[in-house]
Motif scaffolding. Sequence first.
Motif, PDB file in Angstrom:
ATOM      1  N   LEU A  19       0.821  -1.217   0.000  1.00  0.00           N
ATOM      2  CA  LEU A  19       0.000   0.000   0.000  1.00  0.00           C
ATOM      3  C   LEU A  19       0.852   1.263   0.000  1.00  0.00           C
ATOM      4  O   LEU A  19       0.319   2.361  -0.137  1.00  0.00           O
ATOM      5  CB  LEU A  19      -0.961   0.007   1.195  1.00  0.00           C
ATOM      6  N   TRP A  20       2.174   1.122   0.169  1.00  0.00           N
ATOM      7  CA  TRP A  20       3.069   2.271   0.029  1.00  0.00           C
ATOM      8  C   TRP A  20       3.357   2.563  -1.438  1.00  0.00           C
ATOM      9  O   TRP A  20       3.780   3.672  -1.774  1.00  0.00           O
ATOM     10  CB  TRP A  20       4.382   2.009   0.768  1.00  0.00           C
ATOM     11  N   SER A  21       3.175   1.576  -2.282  1.00  0.00           N
ATOM     12  CA  SER A  21       3.523   1.762  -3.697  1.00  0.00           C
ATOM     13  C   SER A  21       2.336   1.625  -4.640  1.00  0.00           C
ATOM     14  O   SER A  21       2.481   1.837  -5.842  1.00  0.00           O
ATOM     15  CB  SER A  21       4.609   0.750  -4.107  1.00  0.00           C
ATOM     16  N   HIS A  22       1.172   1.260  -4.110  1.00  0.00           N
ATOM     17  CA  HIS A  22      -0.023   1.116  -4.936  1.00  0.00           C
ATOM     18  C   HIS A  22      -1.183   1.899  -4.326  1.00  0.00           C
ATOM     19  O   HIS A  22      -1.410   1.835  -3.122  1.00  0.00           O
ATOM     20  CB  HIS A  22      -0.433  -0.354  -5.059  1.00  0.00           C
ATOM     21  N   GLU A  23      -1.906   2.600  -5.183  1.00  0.00           N
ATOM     22  CA  GLU A  23      -3.150   3.218  -4.749  1.00  0.00           C
ATOM     23  C   GLU A  23      -4.216   2.133  -4.623  1.00  0.00           C
ATOM     24  O   GLU A  23      -4.255   1.178  -5.414  1.00  0.00           O
ATOM     25  CB  GLU A  23      -3.611   4.277  -5.761  1.00  0.00           C
ATOM     26  N   LEU A  24      -5.087   2.277  -3.649  1.00  0.00           N
ATOM     27  CA  LEU A  24      -6.149   1.289  -3.472  1.00  0.00           C
ATOM     28  C   LEU A  24      -7.057   1.220  -4.686  1.00  0.00           C
ATOM     29  O   LEU A  24      -7.604   0.163  -5.014  1.00  0.00           O
ATOM     30  CB  LEU A  24      -6.955   1.620  -2.214  1.00  0.00           C
ATOM     31  N   THR A  25      -7.215   2.321  -5.387  1.00  0.00           N
ATOM     32  CA  THR A  25      -8.059   2.328  -6.584  1.00  0.00           C
ATOM     33  C   THR A  25      -7.493   1.428  -7.685  1.00  0.00           C
ATOM     34  O   THR A  25      -8.242   0.985  -8.563  1.00  0.00           O
ATOM     35  CB  THR A  25      -8.215   3.748  -7.119  1.00  0.00           C
ATOM     36  N   GLU A  26      -6.197   1.147  -7.645  1.00  0.00           N
ATOM     37  CA  GLU A  26      -5.589   0.294  -8.667  1.00  0.00           C
ATOM     38  C   GLU A  26      -6.123  -1.133  -8.626  1.00  0.00           C
ATOM     39  O   GLU A  26      -6.046  -1.863  -9.622  1.00  0.00           O
ATOM     40  CB  GLU A  26      -4.070   0.264  -8.502  1.00  0.00           C
ATOM     41  N   TYR A  27      -6.640  -1.543  -7.482  1.00  0.00           N
ATOM     42  CA  TYR A  27      -7.136  -2.912  -7.349  1.00  0.00           C
ATOM     43  C   TYR A  27      -8.574  -3.067  -7.847  1.00  0.00           C
ATOM     44  O   TYR A  27      -9.082  -4.190  -7.914  1.00  0.00           O
ATOM     45  CB  TYR A  27      -7.046  -3.351  -5.890  1.00  0.00           C
ATOM     46  N   VAL A  28      -9.231  -1.978  -8.191  1.00  0.00           N
ATOM     47  CA  VAL A  28     -10.611  -2.015  -8.678  1.00  0.00           C
ATOM     48  C   VAL A  28     -10.580  -1.932 -10.197  1.00  0.00           C
ATOM     49  O   VAL A  28     -10.215  -0.904 -10.767  1.00  0.00           O
ATOM     50  CB  VAL A  28     -11.436  -0.857  -8.093  1.00  0.00           C
ATOM     51  N   ASP A  29     -10.968  -3.009 -10.869  1.00  0.00           N
ATOM     52  CA  ASP A  29     -10.855  -3.054 -12.318  1.00  0.00           C
ATOM     53  C   ASP A  29     -11.741  -2.017 -13.007  1.00  0.00           C
ATOM     54  O   ASP A  29     -11.360  -1.461 -14.038  1.00  0.00           O
ATOM     55  CB  ASP A  29     -11.210  -4.453 -12.840  1.00  0.00           C
ATOM     56  N   ASP A  30     -12.930  -1.769 -12.467  1.00  0.00           N
ATOM     57  CA  ASP A  30     -13.809  -0.770 -13.078  1.00  0.00           C
ATOM     58  C   ASP A  30     -13.787   0.536 -12.285  1.00  0.00           C
ATOM     59  O   ASP A  30     -14.814   1.160 -12.062  1.00  0.00           O
ATOM     60  CB  ASP A  30     -15.238  -1.302 -13.223  1.00  0.00           C
ATOM     61  N   SER A  31     -12.601   0.938 -11.883  1.00  0.00           N
ATOM     62  CA  SER A  31     -12.476   2.149 -11.056  1.00  0.00           C
ATOM     63  C   SER A  31     -13.032   3.383 -11.751  1.00  0.00           C
ATOM     64  O   SER A  31     -13.422   4.348 -11.086  1.00  0.00           O
ATOM     65  CB  SER A  31     -11.010   2.383 -10.671  1.00  0.00           C
ATOM     66  N   ASP A  32     -13.090   3.367 -13.098  1.00  0.00           N
ATOM     67  CA  ASP A  32     -13.614   4.526 -13.810  1.00  0.00           C
ATOM     68  C   ASP A  32     -15.124   4.668 -13.644  1.00  0.00           C
ATOM     69  O   ASP A  32     -15.693   5.689 -14.045  1.00  0.00           O
ATOM     70  CB  ASP A  32     -13.251   4.450 -15.296  1.00  0.00           C
ATOM     71  N   GLN A  33     -15.760   3.665 -13.046  1.00  0.00           N
ATOM     72  CA  GLN A  33     -17.194   3.762 -12.766  1.00  0.00           C
ATOM     73  C   GLN A  33     -17.473   4.466 -11.436  1.00  0.00           C
ATOM     74  O   GLN A  33     -18.626   4.605 -11.045  1.00  0.00           O
ATOM     75  CB  GLN A  33     -17.817   2.358 -12.738  1.00  0.00           C
ATOM     76  N   PHE A  34     -16.406   4.893 -10.772  1.00  0.00           N
ATOM     77  CA  PHE A  34     -16.529   5.571  -9.488  1.00  0.00           C
ATOM     78  C   PHE A  34     -15.896   6.960  -9.571  1.00  0.00           C
ATOM     79  O   PHE A  34     -14.942   7.175 -10.326  1.00  0.00           O
ATOM     80  CB  PHE A  34     -15.826   4.778  -8.380  1.00  0.00           C
ATOM     81  N   THR A  35     -16.395   7.863  -8.760  1.00  0.00           N
ATOM     82  CA  THR A  35     -15.744   9.150  -8.525  1.00  0.00           C
ATOM     83  C   THR A  35     -15.022   9.042  -7.189  1.00  0.00           C
ATOM     84  O   THR A  35     -15.655   8.794  -6.156  1.00  0.00           O
ATOM     85  CB  THR A  35     -16.768  10.292  -8.487  1.00  0.00           C
ATOM     86  N   TRP A  36     -13.694   9.234  -7.199  1.00  0.00           N
ATOM     87  CA  TRP A  36     -12.878   8.934  -6.026  1.00  0.00           C
ATOM     88  C   TRP A  36     -12.430  10.189  -5.296  1.00  0.00           C
ATOM     89  O   TRP A  36     -12.196  11.233  -5.914  1.00  0.00           O
ATOM     90  CB  TRP A  36     -11.634   8.136  -6.438  1.00  0.00           C
ATOM     91  N   ARG A  37     -12.294  10.072  -3.998  1.00  0.00           N
ATOM     92  CA  ARG A  37     -11.656  11.098  -3.176  1.00  0.00           C
ATOM     93  C   ARG A  37     -10.813  10.396  -2.116  1.00  0.00           C
ATOM     94  O   ARG A  37     -11.114   9.271  -1.706  1.00  0.00           O
ATOM     95  CB  ARG A  37     -12.664  12.041  -2.527  1.00  0.00           C
ATOM     96  N   LYS A  38      -9.776  11.081  -1.680  1.00  0.00           N
ATOM     97  CA  LYS A  38      -8.818  10.474  -0.762  1.00  0.00           C
ATOM     98  C   LYS A  38      -8.408  11.487   0.297  1.00  0.00           C
ATOM     99  O   LYS A  38      -8.205  12.666  -0.004  1.00  0.00           O
ATOM    100  CB  LYS A  38      -7.591  10.002  -1.554  1.00  0.00           C
ATOM    101  N   GLU A  39      -8.283  10.986   1.513  1.00  0.00           N
ATOM    102  CA  GLU A  39      -7.835  11.813   2.640  1.00  0.00           C
ATOM    103  C   GLU A  39      -6.799  11.011   3.416  1.00  0.00           C
ATOM    104  O   GLU A  39      -6.955   9.805   3.604  1.00  0.00           O
ATOM    105  CB  GLU A  39      -9.032  12.143   3.527  1.00  0.00           C
ATOM    106  N   THR A  40      -5.734  11.664   3.848  1.00  0.00           N
ATOM    107  CA  THR A  40      -4.723  10.976   4.652  1.00  0.00           C
ATOM    108  C   THR A  40      -4.706  11.549   6.067  1.00  0.00           C
ATOM    109  O   THR A  40      -5.151  12.674   6.305  1.00  0.00           O
ATOM    110  CB  THR A  40      -3.319  11.079   4.024  1.00  0.00           C
ATOM    111  N   PHE A  41      -4.155  10.745   6.991  1.00  0.00           N
ATOM    112  CA  PHE A  41      -4.150  11.088   8.407  1.00  0.00           C
ATOM    113  C   PHE A  41      -2.785  10.802   9.007  1.00  0.00           C
ATOM    114  O   PHE A  41      -2.056   9.924   8.528  1.00  0.00           O
ATOM    115  CB  PHE A  41      -5.209  10.256   9.162  1.00  0.00           C
ATOM    116  N   PHE A  42      -2.461  11.510  10.068  1.00  0.00           N
ATOM    117  CA  PHE A  42      -1.273  11.245  10.882  1.00  0.00           C
ATOM    118  C   PHE A  42      -0.010  11.223  10.016  1.00  0.00           C
ATOM    119  O   PHE A  42       0.740  10.269   9.999  1.00  0.00           O
ATOM    120  CB  PHE A  42      -1.433   9.932  11.636  1.00  0.00           C
ATOM    121  N   GLY A  43       0.196  12.317   9.303  1.00  0.00           N
ATOM    122  CA  GLY A  43       1.393  12.439   8.479  1.00  0.00           C
ATOM    123  C   GLY A  43       1.437  11.484   7.307  1.00  0.00           C
ATOM    124  O   GLY A  43       2.512  11.153   6.806  1.00  0.00           O
TER     125      GLY A  43
END
Length: 243
Positions: free
Chosen positions: A207-231
Motif C-alpha cells: 500500500l506504500w507503492s499502490h493506490e487502493l483504486t488500482e485494485y478495482v478493475d472498473d475504477s472509472d465507474q466511481f468518482t474517487w476522493r482520498k484523505e490521509t491522516f497522521f502524516g
Amino acid sequence: MNASVNIGMNPTSQVAAAPVGTSAPALPDYLVDVYTWAYVAPPNVEFLDREIVVATILWGQQNKLMRAARDELDPGSRVLQPAAVYGKLVSHLAEKIGPEGEYHVTDIQNVQIEHVNRKIGTLPQTRTAIADARTTGEGLYDTVCCYFLMHEVPEDYKRDIANNLASRVKPGGKLMFVDYHEPAFLHPMRPIIWLVFKWLEPFAKALWSHELTEYVDDSDQFTWRKETFFGGLYQKVVGTRRA
C-alpha cells in the motif's frame, strides 16, 4: 492492523454467506501462517480486542479513523463490512446506521463472528455471517466499508476483494477503504512502521507503492476522493459509483 481475517467473495459469485454455526470456509494458508496469533487463536481474540491494544497498534489514531469511517454512513442505510474489527468500530457504525438500517458484518472465521455477535449481535440492524471477503455480500449496498483489511492480504486477494466489494455498491453508493498509506518521508514513525510490516504485516507495504483504486478493475465507474491522516500513515479512500 485489521480487525478481522475475513477474505470476501468474488464479483461473479452468487454464493450466499454461510450462517453462523455452519462450517466455515477453509482458512487460507497465508492467514494461518501469518495471523494465527492475531485472529485465529480464540484466547488472543479476547485479549487483543481491548481499546488500549487498538490504540497502541494505531498510535492513538483509532478514534479519528473510526469517525472518518462513520462520517460516510447515513442513518437507515444498508452497509456491508467484509471483516470483523477489534475495538469500538462495529458498535459505533451500528449506532450510526440505526435500527431502520442493515449492517452486515462478515468474516471467514467462526471465532470472529461469534465475537462480533457478543458485541452487537442483539441489535436489530445487525446481520452477521461466515463468508470469504472475495465473495461476501447479498445484493447491493449503500456503503461498503473495508476497514484495515487490504493491508493484511496478498496481492491476488487484494484485487479479488476490491472487485467483489465494488460489485456490491449500488449506483450512487460508496465503496470506502480505510487502511495504511505511505507516511511522509521524514515521518518519525516511518522506520518503526517499516519494521512492523517486515516482521508482522508482510503484505502491508504494497500500500506504500499502490493506490487502493488500482485494485478495482472498473475504477472509472466511481468518482474517487482520498484523505490521509497522521502524516500520511493512514488513508481513507471513498469511491461513489456513478448513477
